[in-house]
Design an enzyme around this catalytic site. Structure first.
Site, PDB file in Angstrom:
ATOM      1  CG  ASP A  95     -13.352 -93.465   8.601  1.00 34.06           C
ATOM      2  OD1 ASP A  95     -12.791 -94.066   9.545  1.00 34.06           O
ATOM      3  OD2 ASP A  95     -14.350 -92.733   8.736  1.00 34.06           O
ATOM      4  CB  SER A  96     -13.306 -88.059   4.974  1.00 35.18           C
ATOM      5  OG  SER A  96     -14.623 -87.791   4.502  1.00 35.18           O
ATOM      6  CB  THR A  97     -14.458 -84.894   8.927  1.00 34.64           C
ATOM      7  OG1 THR A  97     -13.344 -84.455   8.143  1.00 34.64           O
ATOM      8  CG2 THR A  97     -13.921 -85.379  10.253  1.00 34.64           C
ATOM      9  CG  ASP A 134      -4.694 -83.054   2.027  1.00 35.39           C
ATOM     10  OD1 ASP A 134      -4.925 -81.869   1.737  1.00 35.39           O
ATOM     11  OD2 ASP A 134      -5.494 -83.970   1.796  1.00 35.39           O
ATOM     12  CG  ASP A 149     -12.061 -93.650  14.290  1.00 35.79           C
ATOM     13  OD1 ASP A 149     -12.692 -92.777  13.652  1.00 35.79           O
ATOM     14  OD2 ASP A 149     -12.039 -94.861  13.949  1.00 35.79           O
ATOM     15  CG  HIS A 175     -15.583 -98.139  12.291  1.00 39.02           C
ATOM     16  ND1 HIS A 175     -15.818 -97.727  13.590  1.00 39.02           N
ATOM     17  CD2 HIS A 175     -14.905 -97.134  11.689  1.00 39.02           C
ATOM     18  CE1 HIS A 175     -15.295 -96.513  13.765  1.00 39.02           C
ATOM     19  NE2 HIS A 175     -14.737 -96.130  12.621  1.00 39.02           N
TER      20      HIS A 175
HETATM   21  N1  SAM Z   1     -16.792 -91.588  11.051  1.00 38.60           N
HETATM   22  C1  SAM Z   1     -16.501 -90.243  10.973  1.00 38.60           C
HETATM   23  C2  SAM Z   1     -17.518 -89.509  10.152  1.00 38.60           C
HETATM   24  O1  SAM Z   1     -18.231 -90.132   9.392  1.00 38.60           O
HETATM   25  O2  SAM Z   1     -17.658 -88.315  10.294  1.00 38.60           O
HETATM   26  C3  SAM Z   1     -15.103 -90.050  10.466  1.00 38.60           C
HETATM   27  C4  SAM Z   1     -14.148 -90.493  11.448  1.00 38.60           C
HETATM   28  S1  SAM Z   1     -12.456 -90.308  11.111  1.00 38.60           S
HETATM   29  C5  SAM Z   1     -11.948 -89.860  12.668  1.00 38.60           C
HETATM   30  C6  SAM Z   1     -12.275 -88.892  10.119  1.00 38.60           C
HETATM   31  C7  SAM Z   1     -10.831 -88.460   9.974  1.00 38.60           C
HETATM   32  O3  SAM Z   1     -10.607 -87.833   8.702  1.00 38.60           O
HETATM   33  C8  SAM Z   1     -10.401 -87.421  11.017  1.00 38.60           C
HETATM   34  O4  SAM Z   1      -9.469 -87.998  11.893  1.00 38.60           O
HETATM   35  C9  SAM Z   1      -9.808 -86.271  10.192  1.00 38.60           C
HETATM   36  O5  SAM Z   1      -8.671 -85.689  10.777  1.00 38.60           O
HETATM   37  C10 SAM Z   1      -9.488 -86.987   8.883  1.00 38.60           C
HETATM   38  N2  SAM Z   1      -9.358 -86.101   7.724  1.00 38.60           N
HETATM   39  C11 SAM Z   1     -10.136 -85.029   7.409  1.00 38.60           C
HETATM   40  N3  SAM Z   1      -9.701 -84.441   6.280  1.00 38.60           N
HETATM   41  C12 SAM Z   1      -8.612 -85.162   5.865  1.00 38.60           C
HETATM   42  C13 SAM Z   1      -7.725 -85.070   4.746  1.00 38.60           C
HETATM   43  N4  SAM Z   1      -7.870 -84.094   3.823  1.00 38.60           N
HETATM   44  N5  SAM Z   1      -6.757 -86.012   4.608  1.00 38.60           N
HETATM   45  C14 SAM Z   1      -6.623 -87.016   5.539  1.00 38.60           C
HETATM   46  N6  SAM Z   1      -7.418 -87.142   6.632  1.00 38.60           N
HETATM   47  C15 SAM Z   1      -8.400 -86.237   6.782  1.00 38.60           C
END
Ligand code: SAM
Length: 292
Positions: free
Chosen positions: A160-162, A141, A90, A66
């Site tokens: 900060d996405s997946t 989204d 998170d 972070h």
């Molecule tokens: N640190 C983590 C990693 O590097 O993998 C990411 C953590 S954070 C919890 C990722 C967040 O992105 C998730 O809560 C997920 O639901 C969100 N997310 C994924 N795709 C998304 C989208 N298209 N729009 C908004 N949020 C999204």
């Protein structure tokens, strides 16, 4: 996984290679409309948040991720005031952003409201900044949100996405980057987690990201940080701006003065570390040379 009554968790990034840990307790494990959300209590890493079985954060090393996603970008800007976070359910990213006293508003756009609910319940120290009056949560989204947002309405956009698959795939595409550039002020800064340069599959994300971002920004630079519980243990963050060179334009003296005024204490990032983190090893330079 439960073997002979012994609970353990494993995440592999290549055949039987990766992270393994004993598990004391499964605190939460349910599917949301978007993904499987799991919270584990572990002896080695404290509480862990998993999405679709992949580690999102652990109490043991989340501060590195972070701090390195947020501060290399915000310390480039003299007075960051309006920040957009895409993902970040998170709360760790917004926690770092609101440490900067100049911040007036943070919009957090998270597709899955249940991630925020779980974070508030099981990671109260990490998600506490969601209660800050400057923070506005939007459950939709991220790609749709930026397409609707107004021109030049943010000083920084932080993604900060997946991983670049499934619901997050659109956050690694050109249309998303184009809208992010449009909604940033001309001297604004874009930052994103750009996967591991060692990962057998996702390592190609980095040159692709550079190729696309260079169409919109004069400067695109990547820094690295060790995140032991992430696949391969090494992670990258990419910062882009048309005004500030992330690797060269940090003013150490001014940055140190700002560092002293931050809310709370950092445990990883410093202005000196900033400059060192953008000096890339040969294998990453070679990976990036395939972007041109
Ligand atoms: N640190 C983590 C990693 O590097 O993998 C990411 C953590 S954070 C919890 C990722 C967040 O992105 C998730 O809560 C997920 O639901 C969100 N997310 C994924 N795709 C998304 C989208 N298209 N729009 C908004 N949020 C999204």
């Amino acid at each position: 996984m439960d073997v002979g009554g012994e609970l353990f968790y494993a995440e592999h990034f290549a055949a039987r290679a990766g992270l393994v840990t004993d598990v004391d307790e499964v605190l939460y494990d349910r599917r949301s409309p978007y993904q499987r959300i799991t919270v584990l209590q572990t002896p080695a890493f404290g509480r862990m948040l998993l999405l679709d079985g992949a580690v999102m954060l652990t109490e043991w090393d989340e501060f590195i991720y972070h701090e390195m996603l947020v501060h290399p970008a915000l310390f480039l800007l003299p007075q960051p005031r309006r920040v957009l976070v895409i993902g970040g359910g998170d709360g760790g990213t917004v926690r770092e952003i609101v440490r900067h006293p100049s911040i007036e508003r943070v919009d957090v756009v998270e597709i899955d409201a249940e991630v925020v609910t779980v974070a508030r319940e099981f990671f109260p120290a990490i998600s506490a900044a969601f209660e800050d009056s400057r923070v506005q949560l939007h459950f939709c989204d991220g790609a749709e949100f930026v397409a609707r947002a107004e021109d030049a309405s943010y000083d920084a956009v932080i993604v900060d996405s997946t991983d670049p698959v499934g619901i997050a795939a659109s956050l690694f595409g050109e249309a998303f980057y184009e809208h992010c550039r449009r909604i940033l002020v001309p001297e604004g800064v874009f930052a994103m987690q750009s996967e591991s340069p060692l990962h057998p599959v996702f390592r190609q994300t980095l040159p692709t990201v550079h190729r696309l971002l260079r169409r919109y920004y004069r400067y695109v630079s990547t820094c690295l940080a060790p995140i032991p519980t992430y696949p391969t243990g090494v992670w990258s963050f990419t910062v882009a701006s048309s005004r500030w060179d992330p690797a060269r334009d940090l003013q150490p003296e001014a940055a140190w003065q700002r560092y002293q005024r931050l809310e709370g204490k950092l445990r990883y990032y410093t202005p000196e570390l900033h400059q060192a983190a953008f000096v890339l090893p040969v294998f990453v330079q070679e990976l990036l040379s395939s972007a041109s």
